[in-house]
Motif scaffolding. Structure first.
Motif, PDB file in Angstrom:
ATOM      1  N   MET A 119       1.094  -1.382   0.451  1.00 55.88           N
ATOM      2  CA  MET A 119       0.209   0.284   0.237  1.00 55.88           C
ATOM      3  C   MET A 119       0.828   1.316  -0.087  1.00 55.88           C
ATOM      4  SD  MET A 119      -3.163  -1.181   2.343  1.00 55.88           S
ATOM      5  CE  MET A 119      -3.350  -2.391   2.995  1.00 55.88           C
ATOM      6  N   GLU A 122       2.495   1.237  -3.181  1.00 57.72           N
ATOM      7  CA  GLU A 122       0.793   2.304  -4.128  1.00 57.72           C
ATOM      8  C   GLU A 122       0.572   3.457  -4.386  1.00 57.72           C
ATOM      9  OE1 GLU A 122      -0.590   1.655  -6.801  1.00 57.72           O
ATOM     10  OE2 GLU A 122       0.196  -0.068  -6.699  1.00 57.72           O
ATOM     11  N   LEU A 123       1.294   4.460  -3.015  1.00 63.18           N
ATOM     12  CA  LEU A 123       0.514   5.558  -2.849  1.00 63.18           C
ATOM     13  C   LEU A 123       1.637   6.623  -3.282  1.00 63.18           C
ATOM     14  CD1 LEU A 123      -1.682   6.574  -1.075  1.00 63.18           C
ATOM     15  CD2 LEU A 123      -0.540   6.078   0.884  1.00 63.18           C
ATOM     16  N   VAL A 219       2.776  23.236  -1.695  1.00 69.63           N
ATOM     17  CA  VAL A 219       3.185  22.201  -2.800  1.00 69.63           C
ATOM     18  C   VAL A 219       4.071  22.217  -3.459  1.00 69.63           C
ATOM     19  CG1 VAL A 219       2.414  20.647  -4.677  1.00 69.63           C
ATOM     20  CG2 VAL A 219       0.546  21.241  -2.800  1.00 69.63           C
ATOM     21  N   LEU A 245      -1.002  12.194  -0.540  1.00 71.02           N
ATOM     22  CA  LEU A 245      -0.503  11.679  -2.162  1.00 71.02           C
ATOM     23  C   LEU A 245      -2.430  10.985  -2.537  1.00 71.02           C
ATOM     24  CD1 LEU A 245       2.111   9.748  -1.123  1.00 71.02           C
ATOM     25  CD2 LEU A 245       2.214  11.988  -2.371  1.00 71.02           C
ATOM     26  N   LEU A 247      -4.251  12.939  -3.480  1.00 71.81           N
ATOM     27  CA  LEU A 247      -4.911  13.467  -4.529  1.00 71.81           C
ATOM     28  C   LEU A 247      -3.760  13.956  -5.133  1.00 71.81           C
ATOM     29  CD1 LEU A 247      -7.312  14.919  -4.411  1.00 71.81           C
ATOM     30  CD2 LEU A 247      -7.000  17.065  -3.069  1.00 71.81           C
ATOM     31  N   LEU A 248      -2.814  14.139  -4.415  1.00 72.13           N
ATOM     32  CA  LEU A 248      -1.480  15.079  -5.581  1.00 72.13           C
ATOM     33  C   LEU A 248      -0.885  13.927  -6.556  1.00 72.13           C
ATOM     34  CD1 LEU A 248       0.126  16.930  -2.376  1.00 72.13           C
ATOM     35  CD2 LEU A 248      -1.505  18.427  -4.204  1.00 72.13           C
ATOM     36  N   LYS A 249      -0.387  14.293  -7.213  1.00 74.32           N
ATOM     37  CA  LYS A 249       1.149  12.805  -8.233  1.00 74.32           C
ATOM     38  C   LYS A 249       1.853  12.340  -7.145  1.00 74.32           C
ATOM     39  CE  LYS A 249       3.026  12.556 -12.503  1.00 74.32           C
ATOM     40  NZ  LYS A 249       3.673  14.074 -13.637  1.00 74.32           N
ATOM     41  N   ALA A 250       1.802  11.271  -6.919  1.00 73.06           N
ATOM     42  CA  ALA A 250       2.964   9.960  -6.512  1.00 73.06           C
ATOM     43  C   ALA A 250       3.656  10.853  -6.585  1.00 73.06           C
ATOM     44  CB  ALA A 250       2.816   9.031  -7.358  1.00 73.06           C
ATOM     45  N   ILE A 350      -9.470   6.732   0.329  1.00 75.80           N
ATOM     46  CA  ILE A 350      -7.744   8.317   0.269  1.00 75.80           C
ATOM     47  C   ILE A 350      -8.221   9.743  -0.369  1.00 75.80           C
ATOM     48  CG2 ILE A 350      -6.875   6.787  -1.135  1.00 75.80           C
ATOM     49  CD1 ILE A 350      -5.071   7.717   2.043  1.00 75.80           C
ATOM     50  N   PHE A 383      -2.001  22.476   0.206  1.00 74.08           N
ATOM     51  CA  PHE A 383      -2.903  21.091   0.565  1.00 74.08           C
ATOM     52  C   PHE A 383      -4.212  21.411   1.458  1.00 74.08           C
ATOM     53  CE2 PHE A 383      -4.685  17.280   0.654  1.00 74.08           C
ATOM     54  CZ  PHE A 383      -4.605  16.648   1.345  1.00 74.08           C
TER      55      PHE A 383
ATOM     56  N   LEU B  35      -5.685  24.367  -6.212  1.00 76.14           N
ATOM     57  CA  LEU B  35      -4.270  23.515  -6.741  1.00 76.14           C
ATOM     58  C   LEU B  35      -3.322  24.448  -7.647  1.00 76.14           C
ATOM     59  CD1 LEU B  35      -4.558  20.481  -5.142  1.00 76.14           C
ATOM     60  CD2 LEU B  35      -3.005  22.250  -3.932  1.00 76.14           C
ATOM     61  N   GLU B  39       0.535  19.318  -9.434  1.00 73.72           N
ATOM     62  CA  GLU B  39      -0.147  17.648 -10.508  1.00 73.72           C
ATOM     63  C   GLU B  39      -1.173  17.143  -9.149  1.00 73.72           C
ATOM     64  OE1 GLU B  39       3.665  17.906 -13.207  1.00 73.72           O
ATOM     65  OE2 GLU B  39       2.053  16.870 -14.095  1.00 73.72           O
ATOM     66  N   LEU B  40      -2.235  16.863 -10.222  1.00 76.71           N
ATOM     67  CA  LEU B  40      -2.922  15.517  -9.472  1.00 76.71           C
ATOM     68  C   LEU B  40      -3.016  14.254  -9.598  1.00 76.71           C
ATOM     69  CD1 LEU B  40      -6.358  17.932  -8.921  1.00 76.71           C
ATOM     70  CD2 LEU B  40      -4.408  18.293  -7.682  1.00 76.71           C
ATOM     71  N   ARG B  41      -2.599  13.312  -8.800  1.00 78.66           N
ATOM     72  CA  ARG B  41      -2.617  11.760  -9.519  1.00 78.66           C
ATOM     73  C   ARG B  41      -3.921  11.189 -10.417  1.00 78.66           C
ATOM     74  NH1 ARG B  41      -1.011   8.383  -5.221  1.00 78.66           N
ATOM     75  NH2 ARG B  41      -0.388   6.711  -6.244  1.00 78.66           N
ATOM     76  N   PRO B  45      -4.172   5.019  -6.626  1.00 76.10           N
ATOM     77  CA  PRO B  45      -3.393   4.402  -6.299  1.00 76.10           C
ATOM     78  C   PRO B  45      -4.046   3.041  -5.669  1.00 76.10           C
ATOM     79  CG  PRO B  45      -4.131   5.522  -3.743  1.00 76.10           C
ATOM     80  CD  PRO B  45      -4.884   6.038  -5.183  1.00 76.10           C
ATOM     81  N   LEU B  47      -5.002   0.576  -3.623  1.00 78.62           N
ATOM     82  CA  LEU B  47      -5.470   0.502  -2.500  1.00 78.62           C
ATOM     83  C   LEU B  47      -6.452  -1.059  -2.524  1.00 78.62           C
ATOM     84  CD1 LEU B  47      -4.818   3.278  -0.231  1.00 78.62           C
ATOM     85  CD2 LEU B  47      -3.334   1.993  -0.771  1.00 78.62           C
ATOM     86  N   ARG B 482       6.179  -6.409  -2.420  1.00 77.07           N
ATOM     87  CA  ARG B 482       4.504  -6.397  -3.019  1.00 77.07           C
ATOM     88  C   ARG B 482       4.029  -6.765  -3.745  1.00 77.07           C
ATOM     89  NH1 ARG B 482       3.728  -0.630  -6.132  1.00 77.07           N
ATOM     90  NH2 ARG B 482       1.997  -1.986  -6.577  1.00 77.07           N
TER      91      ARG B 482
END
Lengths: 448, 486, 133
Positions: A119, A122-123, A219, A245, A247-250, A350, A383, B35, B39-41, B45, B47, B482
């Motif tokens: 997890m 991934e995040l 950010v 994370l 919402l924000l780009k990883a 999340i 954020f 924002l 940049e947003l996701r 993920p 999960l 993982r």
């Protein structure tokens, strides 16, 4: 006594079996001059009721976030903890177990760690994660040790926007290894100055570290900073808020080599600062240098999939003086809680939590900005934490708001002398509109 | 026997949720507009997507695959698996302790600060030191902190050139790793026939480059070093300092104190000696205590009392800095604090006496069946060797341990300390009854019998556990750390 | 346990198979037996200098880590990349396919400091009897 099952009768029988006349004989080899010849000077023992009364009395003196509305942040956040998390953590088989060195009877712990590792990876957008470290600050210090072990360089560039405690811990951790630090400045808008950062990075720089969002809630432009780091062969380390994370780009998508940080927001109580959770993730090429425990998949002699502590030869109990780090324990139970939290939030939740933090923080900031004398200090995208120049000094705001049972803001001058007079607020999904409106109303009253 | 459990990702089904959040009560704004430039996701993920029912069942079923101290015996040497009192858990969960922000401020934290201040004082008294910090989060963390303090102190008195740390061959791996992290080189000294530090070997290493010696006493053989005061004198005369690894403090309470032995710096493991839960590998707490001359170097902040109020002291110019973001694993310290308040002075002394009695009781009986390399009274733990069984039929300590699992007990620490072949380090602790110890003796006797009459049975164990022996080779050659979505 | 004649051996259980002014260096069958299943090999860089008696690489098994000490001084000409994917080759064929590095000798006189197969066989036997610490 209730935790000492043996009675005098038991003790007598055991001494006979040993062939000793008294317990004192068992201590005969303690050199005379080092013996304690008096009783320890400690308070008289308490029964359970008395413990509840006494320690409970101490607890009652503290301002907890059930009775007070919390707008404090700066590295620890008041997020909502689902009821199932504490239930799971209370399973005796989890919390009274030891480190899973006998995997045949530790599959519960090992599998839950493997899931947690997944997890976190991934995040953060990384390839692998470990089973956790003590906290976000020490995890960041470990990132430096990893970078140094990888490229054998001794210089670190760290953004001024990284939490000051993190920088402090990084310096303490590397104090005996001849490491130099350069602090990359932030611009007026609150982000790290990429151009000036690039000037500080040399062929001796082991890694470049930024926080995301940074200490001021802003950010950071990760891609540009990653490029600057990589152009000189330095690793790019991002200390990231795990809720953000959602919402924000990883950072893994932005060129990070290591992503680490404070996992407290993932279902851990504030607990006056600890125990927290240092999560740590990196690219596959670094996994053999990554410190800390790792749970990996294998197969048993019955053909079943199973989990086991893997790559243990990285660790101090085998490598000893050749280890990258001396770390032994992790924060296993905290990682379990974080895994349970991430499982309960899930893919959708999340993002929802992160979004609510974002929305409520911006609502609060916009309302406060309307108050006379309150000016946003930084213009950069934030954020869920934001900074204001205030008409009344932050310490006075804190004292007055406390009377309204509101906690906050953070006095930024405590951490950054050049930002004396600036106040920082954090808003999480737990804050209701009514609570935010009360804060604004109270600020208005206080600042008159 | 409990069935194995799929991964939570394997239980997922798109669209299932387990979270409960109230509807957004502030006007919703477009995240991208809130924002700008960030940049947003693009991709969520991976999960899990499960219901709360799934989550709870999953974790409960996982827990049932574990052995825990609350189930049966867990005699891991140097881990001190003593019973975790439940009142400690309840108290640490009180809102006034668990739900307090670290920056709540002095006025809002008097209860916490007083608890920490008193706890520092208790540890000083128990350890024979002058001041404690609760900031280190674990034993190894405490070791690092303590050695950093030593380094800073030596530098401050113009002795910064000292770069050598002496460590006995019986030491735990964290000791040399800690020394190296602090920029030191390590030198190993051997143990003598009694199991203590060999004084001649030590003497040969003493010169003006010695910074410190790191010791555990009782040592990892469970034996008290009969020369600890001599060692202290030798090191101090050579201009070095002594660091005490408190992992074995359960063999000392009320009987001897590191400070009185001559140690300058020490750590305690609250999750060992002071009953806080091991949690499957943490969180622990490794408070560090120092003698007076080293106080200025402690991490910031320290917890102080001005006669009226408790406060955090950040004004410490000679401090080594911070080793943790906030003040330590204080939630763990609160449990240990409660434990000390419950036991009191006589109770803690009884803890050590019963721990030592239990260990000697086991040792007296088991040495008839297993090789005991150091045949003298032990303290809270002792080390056996599986060499007799190995010579007889090739059955090794590893096999004996795996077979122990079939009897529902956890085996002792294996293959440590390194100076004993086929080592089994056994620490029963004081919270086990004579009946439990007798049961363990019977188990080891049975396994010894099997090692002679049916060695293959022992070599193939365990049989009654959820999984059998694992292939650690493939786990290490091709690490899979993982789950990845197909 | 058999060791090839004609190879030279160190006390720390490395060998060198000399061919003119170069040699293949690896761990002996005794060493791999002591370590158990090898899971990872940290190879040096091609071109790196090595010194007799000093470490040039690291070998990891499940439970142990061991430095590899160079039998000679010189320069690394090649590393056995096969070991990246199949570290177990050191276990199955330590004296052949399981070679670790190929070196150029700086000083052939150094070979006199090493043992021949008979002396090494005796050394390995003695160590086995004493048990290891």
């Amino acid at each position: 006594m209730r935790y000492l099952p043996n009675t005098d009768r038991d003790r007598k029988a055991m001494l006979e079996a040993i062939g000793a006349k008294s317990v004192a004989e068992l201590f005969a080899d303690i050199p005379e001059q080092t013996r304690l010849k008096r009783e320890l000077d400690l308070p008289a023992p308490m029964a359970e009721q008395q413990l509840r009364a006494y320690v409970g009395g101490l607890a009652a003196q503290n301002w907890n976030v059930n009775d007070y509305t919390c707008f404090l942040g700066a590295g620890a956040y008041d997020h909502y903890i689902p009821a199932a998390v504490s239930q799971i953590m209370s399973r005796n088989e989890f919390y009274t177990a030891y480190t899973p060195y006998q995997p045949e009877v530790s599959q519960g712990t090992l599998q839950s760690i493997y899931e947690y590792q997944t997890m976190i990876a991934e995040l953060t957008g990384m390839d692998v994660a470990n089973a956790s470290m003590y906290d976000g600050a020490s995890a960041t210090a470990e990132a430096i040790l990893l970078a140094m072990a990888t490229n054998r360089r001794h210089h670190v560039v760290i953004s001024h926007g990284v939490q000051p405690n993190v920088l402090n811990v990084c310096k303490t951790y590397t104090g005996g290894q001849g490491v130099t630090f350069s602090e990359a400045p932030i611009k007026a808008c609150g982000t790290t100055d990429v151009a000036k950062t690039a000037e500080l990075i040399t062929n001796e720089t082991a890694c470049v570290i930024v926080q995301y969002p940074n200490f001021f809630g802003v950010v950071e432009p990760l891609d540009e900073l990653a490029a600057a780091a990589h152009s000189k062969g330095a690793l790019f380390v991002v200390n990231a808020n795990p809720i953000a994370l959602g919402l924000l780009k990883a950072p893994g998508q932005c060129g990070a080599d290591v992503v680490c940080g404070e996992g407290q927001p993932l279902g851990l109580p504030l607990s006056f600062g600890g125990p927290y959770l240092g999560y740590f993730a990196c690219l596959e090429k670094f996994q053999r240098r990554m410190a800390g425990r790792l749970s990996g998949v294998t197969v048993d002699n019955r053909g079943q999939r199973a989990f086991v502590l893997t790559l243990q030869t990285r660790e101090q109990h085998i490598r000893r003086e050749k280890a990258t780090s001396n770390i032994c324990s992790n924060q296993a139970l905290c990682a379990l809680a974080a895994g349970a939290y991430m499982a309960l939030m899930g893919k959708q939740g999340i993002r929802e939590v992160a979004n609510q933090c974002l929305q409520k923080a911006h609502y609060a900031q916009q309302q406060i900005a309307k108050l006379p004398g309150f000016e946003p200090a930084f213009g950069g995208a934030f954020f869920n934490e934001f900074v204001f120049k205030t008409p009344v000094e932050p310490a006075k705001l804190q004292a007055e708001l406390a009377k309204h049972k509101i906690l906050g803001p953070i006095d930024l001058g405590r951490f950054y002398p050049e930002f004396s007079g600036l106040a920082m607020f954090a808003v999480t999904e737990k804050r209701t509109k009514a609570e935010i409106d009360s804060l604004v109303a109270a600020l208005e009253v206080v600042s008159k | 026997m409990n069935k194995l459990e799929p991964l939570i990702f394997e239980l997922s089904s798109p669209g299932r949720t387990a979270f409960s959040l109230p509807a957004l009560d502030v006007p919703a704004q477009d995240p991208a507009s809130l924002l700008p430039g960030a940049e947003l996701r693009a991709v969520a993920p991976e999960l899990p997507e499960v219901s709360e029912v799934d989550v709870v069942r999953h974790y409960v079923r996982l827990s049932r695959l574990n052995h825990g101290l609350d189930i049966d015996f867990y005699p891991l040497g140097s881990c001190t698996m003593k019973y975790n009192p439940k009142i400690n858990e309840e108290i640490a969960a009180l809102p006034g302790l668990a739900h307090v922000h670290p920056y709540v401020g002095q006025a809002g934290a008097q209860g916490w600060l007083r608890l920490l201040y008193e706890m520092q004082g208790f540890l000083c008294e128990i350890g024979g030191m002058d001041k404690f910090t609760l900031e280190p989060a674990a034993g190894a963390h405490g070791e690092f902190t303590g050695m950093a303090i030593i380094r800073a102190y030596l530098k401050s008195i113009g002795q910064g050139h000292r770069n050598k740390v002496i460590i006995p061959d019986s030491a735990h791996g964290t000791n040399p790793a800690t020394a190296v992290m602090n920029g030191y080189t390590t030198v190993e000294v051997k143990s003598d026939a009694r199991g203590g530090v060999d004084l001649e070997a030590l003497k040969a290493e003493l010169d003006d480059t010695v910074a410190a010696i790191m010791l555990t006493n009782p040592n990892t053989l469970g034996l008290a070093d009969e020369n600890v005061h001599v060692i202290a004198k030798m090191i101090h005369e050579a201009g070095g300092l002594l660091y005490y690894d408190g992992a074995n403090a359960n063999g000392t309470l009320g009987w001897m104190r590191p400070g009185d032995m001559g140690f300058d710096v020490m750590h305690f493991n609250l999750h060992k000696t002071f009953s806080t839960p091991h949690g499957g590998g943490g969180p622990g707490s490794g408070p560090v205590g120092v003698k007076k001359r080293l106080i200025p170097f402690l991490p910031v902040p320290t917890v102080e009392f001005d006669g009226d109020k408790y406060y955090l002291d950040y004004d410490r110019p000679e401090s080594i800095g911070k080793v943790l973001s906030f003040f330590g694993n204080v939630g763990v310290a609160a449990k240990a604090y409660t434990y000390i308040l419950e036991m009191g002075a006589a109770g803690l002394k009884q803890v050590t006496e019963d721990a030592v009695l239990n260990a000697n009781y086991l040792m007296a009986e088991l040495k008839k069946y297993y090789l005991l390399p150091y045949d003298r009274y032990c303290k809270h733990e002792f080390v056996l060797s599986g060499n007799w069984q190995k010579q007889r039929s090739g059955v090794r300590t590893l096999d004996i341990s795996k077979r122990t699992l079939d009897f529902g007990m956890h085996p002792p620490t294996n293959y440590f300390p390194l100076i004993v072949d086929e080592a089994m380090m056994i620490e029963p602790t004081e919270t086990e009854s004579r009946e439990t110890l007798d049961r363990y003796i019977e188990v080891l006797k049975e396994i010894d019998r099997e090692a002679t009459e049916n060695p293959d049975k022992v070599k193939g164990a365990p049989y009654d556990t959820p999984v059998g022996r694992l292939d650690e080779t493939i786990a290490n050659r091709k690490p899979n750390l993982r789950w990845t979505k197909e | 346990m058999a060791f090839p004649a004609g190879y030279k051996y160190t006390k720390s259980h490395e060998y060198i198979k000399v061919e003119g002014n170069t040699g293949y260096v690896g761990l002996t069958a005794y060493a791999q037996d002591q370590l158990g299943d090898i899971v990872f090999v940290e190879l040096p860089e091609v071109g790196q200098e090595v010194t007799q008696g000093e470490p040039f690489g690291v070998v990891e098994s499940v439970k142990a880590v061991s430095d590899c000490y160079s039998p000679v001084s010189g320069k690394v000409l090649a590393v056995n990349d096969k070991l990246n994917d199949e570290p177990g080759t050191i276990n199955t064929d330590p004296h052949g396919e399981g070679w670790i590095v190929k070196v150029e000798l700086a000083d052939a006189a150094e070979l006199a400091n090493l043992m021949d197969v008979a002396a090494y066989e005796k050394h390995a036997e003695e160590e086995a009897k004493a048990g290891h610490h």
